[in-house]
Motif scaffolding. Sequence first.
Motif, PDB file in Angstrom:
ATOM      1  N   GLY A   8      -9.922  -6.890  -8.117  1.00 39.66           N
ATOM      2  CA  GLY A   8      -9.576  -6.882  -9.535  1.00 39.66           C
ATOM      3  C   GLY A   8     -10.228  -5.750 -10.301  1.00 39.66           C
ATOM      4  N   THR A   9     -11.519  -5.513 -10.041  1.00 35.95           N
ATOM      5  CA  THR A   9     -12.198  -4.431 -10.764  1.00 35.95           C
ATOM      6  C   THR A   9     -11.685  -3.067 -10.330  1.00 35.95           C
ATOM      7  OG1 THR A   9     -14.019  -4.500  -9.145  1.00 35.95           O
ATOM      8  CG2 THR A   9     -14.296  -5.769 -11.180  1.00 35.95           C
ATOM      9  N   SER A  10     -11.291  -2.930  -9.056  1.00 32.69           N
ATOM     10  CA  SER A  10     -10.747  -1.646  -8.605  1.00 32.69           C
ATOM     11  C   SER A  10      -9.400  -1.362  -9.268  1.00 32.69           C
ATOM     12  CB  SER A  10     -10.594  -1.633  -7.075  1.00 32.69           C
ATOM     13  OG  SER A  10      -9.559  -2.484  -6.636  1.00 32.69           O
ATOM     14  N   VAL A  11      -8.571  -2.392  -9.401  1.00 29.24           N
ATOM     15  CA  VAL A  11      -7.278  -2.208 -10.072  1.00 29.24           C
ATOM     16  C   VAL A  11      -7.498  -1.901 -11.546  1.00 29.24           C
ATOM     17  CG1 VAL A  11      -5.127  -3.354 -10.747  1.00 29.24           C
ATOM     18  CG2 VAL A  11      -6.015  -3.640  -8.431  1.00 29.24           C
ATOM     19  N   LEU A  12      -8.452  -2.595 -12.163  1.00 29.81           N
ATOM     20  CA  LEU A  12      -8.741  -2.354 -13.578  1.00 29.81           C
ATOM     21  C   LEU A  12      -9.242  -0.931 -13.792  1.00 29.81           C
ATOM     22  CD1 LEU A  12      -8.583  -3.933 -16.209  1.00 29.81           C
ATOM     23  CD2 LEU A  12     -10.972  -4.579 -15.905  1.00 29.81           C
ATOM     24  N   ASP A  13     -10.103  -0.444 -12.904  1.00 26.88           N
ATOM     25  CA  ASP A  13     -10.566   0.943 -12.998  1.00 26.88           C
ATOM     26  C   ASP A  13      -9.395   1.914 -12.883  1.00 26.88           C
ATOM     27  OD1 ASP A  13     -13.180   0.237 -13.339  1.00 26.88           O
ATOM     28  OD2 ASP A  13     -13.810   0.702 -11.303  1.00 26.88           O
ATOM     29  N   SER A  14      -8.448   1.591 -11.998  1.00 26.83           N
ATOM     30  CA  SER A  14      -7.292   2.467 -11.810  1.00 26.83           C
ATOM     31  C   SER A  14      -6.348   2.423 -13.006  1.00 26.83           C
ATOM     32  CB  SER A  14      -6.524   2.073 -10.536  1.00 26.83           C
ATOM     33  OG  SER A  14      -7.347   2.194  -9.394  1.00 26.83           O
ATOM     34  N   CYS A  15      -6.513   1.403 -13.848  1.00 26.63           N
ATOM     35  CA  CYS A  15      -5.678   1.258 -15.049  1.00 26.63           C
ATOM     36  C   CYS A  15      -6.239   2.015 -16.252  1.00 26.63           C
ATOM     37  CB  CYS A  15      -5.552  -0.220 -15.420  1.00 26.63           C
ATOM     38  SG  CYS A  15      -4.273  -1.127 -14.517  1.00 26.63           S
ATOM     39  N   ALA A  44       0.869  -1.184   0.000  1.00 27.04           N
ATOM     40  CA  ALA A  44       0.000   0.000   0.000  1.00 27.04           C
ATOM     41  C   ALA A  44       0.902   1.228   0.000  1.00 27.04           C
ATOM     42  CB  ALA A  44      -0.914   0.008   1.222  1.00 27.04           C
ATOM     43  N   LYS A  45       0.790   2.057  -1.040  1.00 22.48           N
ATOM     44  CA  LYS A  45       1.755   3.133  -1.234  1.00 22.48           C
ATOM     45  C   LYS A  45       1.528   4.321  -0.326  1.00 22.48           C
ATOM     46  CE  LYS A  45       1.995   5.027  -5.392  1.00 22.48           C
ATOM     47  NZ  LYS A  45       2.454   5.275  -6.783  1.00 22.48           N
ATOM     48  N   GLY A  46       0.294   4.674  -0.057  1.00 23.21           N
ATOM     49  CA  GLY A  46       0.032   5.860   0.748  1.00 23.21           C
ATOM     50  C   GLY A  46      -1.128   5.649   1.694  1.00 23.21           C
ATOM     51  N   HIS A  47      -1.584   6.734   2.308  1.00 22.73           N
ATOM     52  CA  HIS A  47      -2.644   6.640   3.306  1.00 22.73           C
ATOM     53  C   HIS A  47      -3.916   6.025   2.734  1.00 22.73           C
ATOM     54  CE1 HIS A  47      -0.859   9.927   6.172  1.00 22.73           C
ATOM     55  NE2 HIS A  47      -0.120   8.836   6.092  1.00 22.73           N
ATOM     56  N   GLU A  48      -4.333   6.469   1.560  1.00 24.12           N
ATOM     57  CA  GLU A  48      -5.586   5.986   0.984  1.00 24.12           C
ATOM     58  C   GLU A  48      -5.532   4.484   0.726  1.00 24.12           C
ATOM     59  OE1 GLU A  48      -8.734   7.239  -2.570  1.00 24.12           O
ATOM     60  OE2 GLU A  48      -6.710   8.061  -2.555  1.00 24.12           O
ATOM     61  N   GLN A  49      -4.413   4.005   0.196  1.00 22.07           N
ATOM     62  CA  GLN A  49      -4.280   2.582  -0.062  1.00 22.07           C
ATOM     63  C   GLN A  49      -4.201   1.776   1.235  1.00 22.07           C
ATOM     64  OE1 GLN A  49      -1.130   1.749  -2.850  1.00 22.07           O
ATOM     65  NE2 GLN A  49      -1.997   3.067  -4.437  1.00 22.07           N
ATOM     66  N   ALA A  64       1.978   0.824  -8.112  1.00 21.54           N
ATOM     67  CA  ALA A  64       1.150   1.616  -9.029  1.00 21.54           C
ATOM     68  C   ALA A  64       0.068   2.374  -8.272  1.00 21.54           C
ATOM     69  CB  ALA A  64       0.502   0.695 -10.068  1.00 21.54           C
ATOM     70  N   ASP A  65      -0.422   3.470  -8.856  1.00 21.80           N
ATOM     71  CA  ASP A  65      -1.555   4.187  -8.281  1.00 21.80           C
ATOM     72  C   ASP A  65      -2.785   3.286  -8.349  1.00 21.80           C
ATOM     73  OD1 ASP A  65      -0.144   6.495  -7.713  1.00 21.80           O
ATOM     74  OD2 ASP A  65      -0.466   7.325  -9.715  1.00 21.80           O
ATOM     75  N   TRP A  66      -3.456   3.170  -7.223  1.00 25.85           N
ATOM     76  CA  TRP A  66      -4.612   2.282  -7.131  1.00 25.85           C
ATOM     77  C   TRP A  66      -5.445   2.728  -5.956  1.00 25.85           C
ATOM     78  CZ3 TRP A  66      -4.840  -0.808  -2.623  1.00 25.85           C
ATOM     79  CH2 TRP A  66      -5.981  -1.624  -2.527  1.00 25.85           C
ATOM     80  N   THR A  67      -6.768   2.639  -6.111  1.00 26.65           N
ATOM     81  CA  THR A  67      -7.639   3.028  -5.009  1.00 26.65           C
ATOM     82  C   THR A  67      -8.968   2.294  -5.126  1.00 26.65           C
ATOM     83  OG1 THR A  67      -8.590   4.919  -3.839  1.00 26.65           O
ATOM     84  CG2 THR A  67      -8.698   4.964  -6.237  1.00 26.65           C
ATOM     85  N   LEU A  68      -9.741   2.320  -4.046  1.00 29.75           N
ATOM     86  CA  LEU A  68     -11.107   1.825  -4.058  1.00 29.75           C
ATOM     87  C   LEU A  68     -12.039   3.011  -4.232  1.00 29.75           C
ATOM     88  CD1 LEU A  68     -11.093  -0.635  -0.991  1.00 29.75           C
ATOM     89  CD2 LEU A  68     -10.840  -1.240  -3.402  1.00 29.75           C
ATOM     90  N   ASP A  69     -13.014   2.908  -5.129  1.00 30.66           N
ATOM     91  CA  ASP A  69     -14.012   3.969  -5.216  1.00 30.66           C
ATOM     92  C   ASP A  69     -15.214   3.595  -4.347  1.00 30.66           C
ATOM     93  OD1 ASP A  69     -15.661   2.197  -6.625  1.00 30.66           O
ATOM     94  OD2 ASP A  69     -15.158   3.030  -8.585  1.00 30.66           O
ATOM     95  N   LYS A  70     -16.248   4.414  -4.375  1.00 28.43           N
ATOM     96  CA  LYS A  70     -17.391   4.206  -3.483  1.00 28.43           C
ATOM     97  C   LYS A  70     -18.023   2.833  -3.684  1.00 28.43           C
ATOM     98  CE  LYS A  70     -21.230   6.601  -4.113  1.00 28.43           C
ATOM     99  NZ  LYS A  70     -22.199   7.721  -4.045  1.00 28.43           N
ATOM    100  N   ASP A  71     -18.190   2.414  -4.933  1.00 25.95           N
ATOM    101  CA  ASP A  71     -18.831   1.130  -5.193  1.00 25.95           C
ATOM    102  C   ASP A  71     -18.015  -0.033  -4.643  1.00 25.95           C
ATOM    103  OD1 ASP A  71     -20.909   2.399  -6.444  1.00 25.95           O
ATOM    104  OD2 ASP A  71     -20.129   2.117  -8.472  1.00 25.95           O
ATOM    105  N   HIS A  72     -16.708   0.076  -4.738  1.00 28.65           N
ATOM    106  CA  HIS A  72     -15.854  -0.996  -4.208  1.00 28.65           C
ATOM    107  C   HIS A  72     -15.964  -1.064  -2.683  1.00 28.65           C
ATOM    108  CE1 HIS A  72     -13.511  -0.031  -8.060  1.00 28.65           C
ATOM    109  NE2 HIS A  72     -14.169  -1.145  -8.267  1.00 28.65           N
ATOM    110  N   TYR A  73     -15.945   0.098  -2.035  1.00 28.68           N
ATOM    111  CA  TYR A  73     -16.116   0.122  -0.580  1.00 28.68           C
ATOM    112  C   TYR A  73     -17.458  -0.503  -0.179  1.00 28.68           C
ATOM    113  CZ  TYR A  73     -12.047   2.917   0.834  1.00 28.68           C
ATOM    114  OH  TYR A  73     -10.781   3.349   1.119  1.00 28.68           O
TER     115      TYR A  73
END
Length: 327
Positions: A214-221, A52-57, A268-277
Amino acid sequence: MGFFAIRLGLPRALRATGVAALCVLSGCTLIQREKGYPGGNVGYVADRQFFAKGHEQRVARYVIAMALIAPLMAETAETPIEAKLSAARLDAMYGRLARLLVAADNCALRQSTNGQIYGTCALESTTAAQTDVSVIAESAYSFETLSLDVSLSLFKATEQITDSLGIRTGVSNVLQANRLDPSKLLQAVIGLRKILPTVMKYYATYRDVAVILGTSVLDSCAGNSDPSCEAVATAYNGLLDRGKPVRGTVAPIEALFDASYARIDEGADWTLDKDHYLGLMYHIERTCFILLQVQQQDAGLNAPEDCRAGQGRGTGANTFYEEIKSR
């Protein structure tokens, strides 16, 4: 991954005061990590297993861990009292995660550009109920302290599960499981027929969490065609368009997780959006409902604990849910 590594952190290090003091004097590696690595020794071990690279991750990693732990908490709560305690623990974790989310956004740490990081921060508290102090708001400047609260909650939950499942030997090795792979957590007791339903339910949740990841990483891609993103896309499409299984067929959900993990592990930059949460929350909410049903078996139990979101303002679950909805 966070909760698999909890036993390797501060509680174990300080189990014997003499050992801890010796480590400080000798500069042992564990104490050095507690002093200087994000998240302390737990953060170091977790990063080696699920980066996890930063606070959000790091918040996202905690929520993923909580979603995986929750079904086991339900399956190992055998009495109404145990169910009530588990529900209260989940609600407390929800509340601590909500505070961590808010803190990570306030004075969020960003890359410096020409010496400029951000403008004015909202450090004067407007939500006193969400903080331990009366006039200063929680922020990225208190993230490490708040994240320890979450780590300790996960540690307690993991300890409860392993005790209930009877994992009493080699538990430290079990909890060092690679990444999110649930096999290591359960391998010590996988041969016991009585826990087969628990194993099946846990793996079902794991498969859902792997798809969410997987879908969260794909969205971040999105807009990125580098090899690791292409691998995630290939695995995702392979899951949706798989053929009839034959001998040697690779598990498609596992392939999606492996590709997603490889992308995350690159930093890599990656995050969860509202739907993933919300997708992760579904599994925790389901656990809370099961725990409520167990509590209701005891007619004499006063005030059953309902850790589902929406059951009352001010609960940890509702606070977390409202924070997610606002994103």
